[in-house]
Scaffold this active site. Sequence first.
Site, PDB file in Angstrom:
ATOM      1  N   HIS A  32      49.581  46.018  45.417  1.00 50.99           N
ATOM      2  CA  HIS A  32      49.554  46.873  44.235  1.00 50.99           C
ATOM      3  C   HIS A  32      49.429  48.349  44.610  1.00 50.99           C
ATOM      4  CE1 HIS A  32      47.336  43.117  42.668  1.00 50.99           C
ATOM      5  NE2 HIS A  32      48.627  42.966  42.436  1.00 50.99           N
ATOM      6  N   LYS A  68      41.647  54.572  48.189  1.00 47.83           N
ATOM      7  CA  LYS A  68      40.646  53.509  48.091  1.00 47.83           C
ATOM      8  C   LYS A  68      39.839  53.422  49.388  1.00 47.83           C
ATOM      9  CE  LYS A  68      43.649  50.719  45.167  1.00 47.83           C
ATOM     10  NZ  LYS A  68      44.438  49.478  45.069  1.00 47.83           N
ATOM     11  N   TYR A 101      35.757  48.037  46.302  1.00 48.24           N
ATOM     12  CA  TYR A 101      36.458  49.239  46.735  1.00 48.24           C
ATOM     13  C   TYR A 101      36.259  50.371  45.755  1.00 48.24           C
ATOM     14  CZ  TYR A 101      40.418  47.219  44.064  1.00 48.24           C
ATOM     15  OH  TYR A 101      41.213  46.645  43.111  1.00 48.24           O
ATOM     16  N   ASP A 109      51.037  38.294  40.403  1.00 47.46           N
ATOM     17  CA  ASP A 109      51.430  38.483  41.794  1.00 47.46           C
ATOM     18  C   ASP A 109      52.610  37.608  42.217  1.00 47.46           C
ATOM     19  OD1 ASP A 109      49.616  40.498  42.243  1.00 47.46           O
ATOM     20  OD2 ASP A 109      48.079  39.190  43.077  1.00 47.46           O
TER      21      ASP A 109
END
Length: 186
Positions: free
Chosen positions: A61, A71, A131, A169
């Site tokens: 992503h 991130k 994250y 996904d």
Amino acid sequence: MPFIKTDFPGLLIFQPVVFEDARGYFFESYNQNIFQKENLGYQWIQDNQSYSRYGVIRGLHYQNPPKAQTKLVRALEGKILDIAVDIRKGSPTYGKAYSIELSAENKLQLLIPAGFAHGFSVLSENATVLYKCDNLYDKASEGSIAYNDPSLHIDWKIPPGKIILSEKDITHPPFKTCNNHFVFEG
């Protein structure tokens, strides 16, 4: 120095200093001063946490600018194979994937700059992943790449019959198809 450079510009491994004794351990998982000394003055504004079982693959992503996210990823519990794919046009590592095992045991973190697609697979019985992001999630800016695109040469370390994916996904386009849509300039 707690940062280990990779061959990918801007993609860094953060190895915190861990203090262990008979009671257990202590470490600073993030210290703004340490990051600023390395000219990494990100302002984290959102934390995301997920729990997954063995075989789960999440990703790949990304978010397009101006909502792109940097991130800082780590495993709080268990072990994951973290994947970052460089989608910055003009970058010397454009279209290449980087992988690293992050675990509660090794306490490593991966700093993934904006302009990378991100995903991970769960290698332990279960894993909790945290994250930090420097931009808020924005569904309208979201993009994704097929986890199994052969041009990326990613070994997720999960046997094909054991892979668990979300409906989202399963339907991602391959890199070759969607790379014309990337707006990142390296």
